[in-house]
Design an enzyme around this catalytic site. Structure first.
Site, PDB file in Angstrom:
ATOM      1  N   HIS A 160     -14.425 -28.783  75.578  1.00  0.00           N
ATOM      2  CA  HIS A 160     -15.761 -28.227  75.825  1.00  0.00           C
ATOM      3  C   HIS A 160     -16.171 -28.322  77.295  1.00  0.00           C
ATOM      4  O   HIS A 160     -17.286 -27.963  77.649  1.00  0.00           O
ATOM      5  CB  HIS A 160     -16.818 -28.972  74.976  1.00  0.00           C
ATOM      6  N   GLU A 169     -16.775 -35.328  72.733  1.00  0.00           N
ATOM      7  CA  GLU A 169     -18.231 -35.488  72.637  1.00  0.00           C
ATOM      8  C   GLU A 169     -18.638 -36.949  72.678  1.00  0.00           C
ATOM      9  O   GLU A 169     -18.057 -37.780  71.985  1.00  0.00           O
ATOM     10  CB  GLU A 169     -18.757 -34.907  71.311  1.00  0.00           C
ATOM     11  N   GLU A 212     -22.584 -27.160  74.332  1.00  0.00           N
ATOM     12  CA  GLU A 212     -23.510 -27.735  73.352  1.00  0.00           C
ATOM     13  C   GLU A 212     -24.704 -28.417  74.009  1.00  0.00           C
ATOM     14  O   GLU A 212     -25.426 -29.164  73.356  1.00  0.00           O
ATOM     15  CB  GLU A 212     -22.753 -28.703  72.444  1.00  0.00           C
ATOM     16  N   ASP A 247     -16.866 -38.052  69.329  1.00  0.00           N
ATOM     17  CA  ASP A 247     -15.985 -37.095  68.664  1.00  0.00           C
ATOM     18  C   ASP A 247     -14.804 -36.916  69.596  1.00  0.00           C
ATOM     19  O   ASP A 247     -14.923 -36.313  70.661  1.00  0.00           O
ATOM     20  CB  ASP A 247     -16.684 -35.755  68.419  1.00  0.00           C
ATOM     21  N   GLU A 296     -15.391 -39.850  65.360  1.00  0.00           N
ATOM     22  CA  GLU A 296     -14.900 -38.673  64.638  1.00  0.00           C
ATOM     23  C   GLU A 296     -13.542 -38.255  65.185  1.00  0.00           C
ATOM     24  O   GLU A 296     -13.310 -38.316  66.396  1.00  0.00           O
ATOM     25  CB  GLU A 296     -15.917 -37.539  64.828  1.00  0.00           C
ATOM     26  N   ASP A 321     -13.007 -34.633  60.513  1.00  0.00           N
ATOM     27  CA  ASP A 321     -13.374 -33.226  60.727  1.00  0.00           C
ATOM     28  C   ASP A 321     -12.114 -32.369  60.634  1.00  0.00           C
ATOM     29  O   ASP A 321     -11.836 -31.768  59.612  1.00  0.00           O
ATOM     30  CB  ASP A 321     -14.065 -33.062  62.084  1.00  0.00           C
ATOM     31  N   LYS A 346     -18.970 -28.750  57.735  1.00  0.00           N
ATOM     32  CA  LYS A 346     -19.228 -27.514  58.480  1.00  0.00           C
ATOM     33  C   LYS A 346     -19.088 -26.365  57.491  1.00  0.00           C
ATOM     34  O   LYS A 346     -17.983 -26.108  57.005  1.00  0.00           O
ATOM     35  CB  LYS A 346     -18.199 -27.342  59.605  1.00  0.00           C
ATOM     36  N   ARG A 375     -21.526 -25.711  64.926  1.00  0.00           N
ATOM     37  CA  ARG A 375     -20.290 -25.396  65.624  1.00  0.00           C
ATOM     38  C   ARG A 375     -20.628 -25.199  67.095  1.00  0.00           C
ATOM     39  O   ARG A 375     -21.789 -25.054  67.459  1.00  0.00           O
ATOM     40  CB  ARG A 375     -19.646 -24.107  65.078  1.00  0.00           C
ATOM     41  N   LYS A 397     -25.173 -33.563  63.310  1.00  0.00           N
ATOM     42  CA  LYS A 397     -24.910 -33.360  64.734  1.00  0.00           C
ATOM     43  C   LYS A 397     -25.082 -31.885  65.020  1.00  0.00           C
ATOM     44  O   LYS A 397     -24.506 -31.037  64.349  1.00  0.00           O
ATOM     45  CB  LYS A 397     -23.557 -33.911  65.173  1.00  0.00           C
TER      46      LYS A 397
END
Length: 437
Positions: A160, A169, A212, A247, A296, A321, A346, A375, A397
Site C-alpha cells: 500500500h 498496516e 487507506e 496487518d 493479521e 485474512d 470481507k 477493502r 477495520k
C-alpha cells in the site's frame, strides 16, 4: 414485495478504478449498493470479474460484470419473484445462476452488488434499519447492540505504500474509550499527532497519505513505525487507552518458502530472508515491546505450519485474512489446525451476504473473534458499518480517520450509536468477544 427492476452500472472506486453499482427497485424505492475491491487479494478469493481489455481502463473495466447483472441476473430475479426478506433465497438464486465454486461465470462483483442491494430493500420493507435486518438474518442478540472498536490504519507500508517497510498496516485501536464517539475522537487526535510527528521526522511530503488514509513515510523497519505511533499516542495524551494492531499481509513478501522483509528492493539479499520461526521470533519481540493486541496475516496464505506454530504462543489475537478469505472451507481448516483465533470478514472475498454471515457464525461457534473489514479500493457505500453492528462482532477495520470512503463507514457508526442510545454498548477491551457481550 416484488422487485420490479434490477440495474447495474459501472462507477469508480477510491483508486479511480471501475467497480459495480447495483440498483434494486421495489414499491418502497430504489436501493443501491457499490462493490469494493482489494489490492492484496488472496489466491483463494471468489473471482472479481474484470474485462481485461487493456485499451480501456488499463484492463480493469467491469462492463462484463455489469452486463451479467443487467442481462442474466435482472430478468431471472424479477421473474423468480423471490421474497427479498429471505436473504438465503436471494443468494441461492444468484449462486444457481452462476453455478461455479468461485463465482467466475457472473463475477463475485456482480453477485455481491445484488445481494447487498436486496438486503437494503428488505430492511426498508420491514421498516427497520439495515443493522436490525442483518441482526435478524444472523440470529444475533440485540440487547444490547454492540458498537465496534475501530482499528484505524494510521501508517501504511507493504504493497500500500512506497518505502522499504514490509508490513502493510499499522493500526490504532482506542480500546480504552467509553463509546464509539469517544474512540473516534481519540483516534482522530492520535492521527493528527502522528501526521505532524511524521512531517517533523521525515519531511513534509511524508505526511501524504496512502490508499487507506494512513501516512506512508519512508520507514525501513517495523520498530521505527511502532516507535512513531507510540510517540503519537503519548503526544495526544492517550497512553494506555490506545492499543496497536498489525496487518502484515505477509503473502506479499513470501518467496521460495522464506519471508523477504526487503521485498520492494529488486536486488534484495536472499541470505537475509527469514524462515517462519525466525519471523515468529520477530513478532514475539514486537509484542513484548509495544502494546500490540492483534496481528493479521503474520504468515503466507498456505504456510499452515508457521501459523499453527506461532498461534500456540502468540498471546494476542491472530487474525486470518489471506489464510481464510472468508471461505467456509478454509475457515474450517484453520479452526481444525488451530492456526488463528479471529476471522477477517470481507464480503467481496466470498461474494454474497448469506455466505458472509455463515462465515461469521462458523467463526463464533469455534470461539473465534470476527473483524469486519473494508477493502483498499473502497467507495461511499456504508454497508459494512451496519454489518458489524448487525453481527455484533465488536471490531472493524475501515482505514484511517481520513478520506471520505473510509469515514463514510465510521460516520455511519456514529449515527447508529446515536440512534441506539442506551440500547448499545461499546466493545472496548472486549473487542475479541464482542458477540458474547
Amino acid at each position: 414485495m416484488a422487485v420490479s427492476k434490477v440495474y447495474a452500472r459501472s462507477v469508480y472506486d477510491s483508486r479511480g478504478n471501475p467497480t459495480v453499482e447495483v440498483e434494486l427497485t421495489t414499491e418502497k424505492g430504489v436501493f443501491r449498493s457499490i462493490v469494493p475491491s482489494g489490492a492484496s487479494t488472496g489466491i483463494h478469493e471468489a473471482l472479481e470479474m474484470r474485462d481485461g481489455d487493456k485499451s480501456k481502463w488499463l484492463g480493469k473495466g467491469v462492463e462484463n460484470a455489469v452486463k451479467n447483472v443487467n442481462d442474466v441476473i435482472a430478468p431471472a430475479f424479477v421473474k423468480a419473484n423471490v421474497d427479498i426478506k429471505d436473504q438465503k433465497a436471494v443468494d441461492d438464486l444468484l449462486l444457481s445462476l452462476d453455478g461455479t465454486a468461485n463465482k467466475s461465470k457472473l463475477g463475485a462483483n456482480a453477485i455481491l452488488g445484488v445481494s447487498m442491494a436486496a438486503a437494503r430493500a428488505a430492511a426498508a420493507e420491514k421498516n427497520v434499519p439495515l443493522y436490525q435486518h442483518l441482526a435478524d438474518l444472523s440470529d444475533s442478540k440485540t440487547s444490547p447492540f454492540v458498537l465496534p472498536v475501530p482499528f484505524l490504519n494510521v501508517l501504511n507500508g507493504g504493497s500500500h505504500a512506497g518505502g522499504a517497510l514490509a508490513l502493510q498496516e499499522f493500526m490504532i485501536a482506542p480500546t480504552g474509550a467509553k463509546s464509539f464517539r469517544e474512540a473516534m475522537r481519540i483516534g482522530s487526535e492520535v492521527y493528527h499527532n502522528l501526521k505532524s510527528l511524521t512531517k517533523k521526522r521525515y519531511g513534509s511530503s511524508a505526511g501524504n497519505v496512502g490508499d487507506e488514509g494512513g501516512v506512508a513515510p519512508d520507514i525501513q523497519t517495523a520498530e521505527e513505525a511502532l516507535d512513531l505511533i507510540v510517540d503519537a499516542i503519548k503526544a495526544a495524551g492517550h497512553e494506555g487507552k490506545v492499543k496497536i494492531g498489525l496487518d502484515c499481509a505477509s503473502s506479499e513478501f513470501f518467496k521460495d518458502g522464506k519471508y523477504d522483509l526487503d521485498f520492494k528492493n529488486p536486488n534484495s539479499d536472499a541470505s537475509k530472508w527469514l524462515s517462519g520461526p525466525q519471523l515468529a521470533d520477530l513478532y514475539h519481540s514486537l509484542v513484548k515491546k509495544y502494546p500490540i493486541v492483534s496481528i493479521e496475516d503474520p504468515f503466507a496464505e498456505d504456510d499452515w505450519e508457521a501459523w499453527s506454530h506461532f498461534f500456540k504462543t502468540a498471546g494476542v489475537q491472530i487474525v486470518a485474512d489471506d489464510l481464510t478469505v472468508t471461505n467456509p472451507k478454509r475457515i474450517a481448516t484453520a479452526i481444525e489446525k488451530k492456526a488463528a483465533d479471529a476471522l477477517l470478514l470481507k464480503v467481496n472475498q466470498i461474494g454474497s451476504l448469506s455466505e458472509s454471515i455463515k462465515a461469521a457464525q462458523d467463526s463464533f461457534a469455534a470461539g473465534w473473534g470476527v473483524m469486519v473489514s473494508h477493502r483498499s479500493g473502497e467507495t461511499e457505500d456504508t454497508f459494512i458499518a451496519d454489518l458489524v453492528v448487525g453481527l455484533r462482532t465488536g471490531q472493524i477495520k475501515t482505514g484511517a480517520p481520513a478520506r471520505s470512503e473510509r469515514l463514510a463507514k465510521l460516520n455511519q457508526l456514529l449515527r447508529i450509536e446515536e440512534e441506539l442510545g442506551d440500547k448499545a454498548v461499546y466493545a472496548g477491551d472486549n473487542f475479541h468477544h464482542g458477540f458474547k457481550l
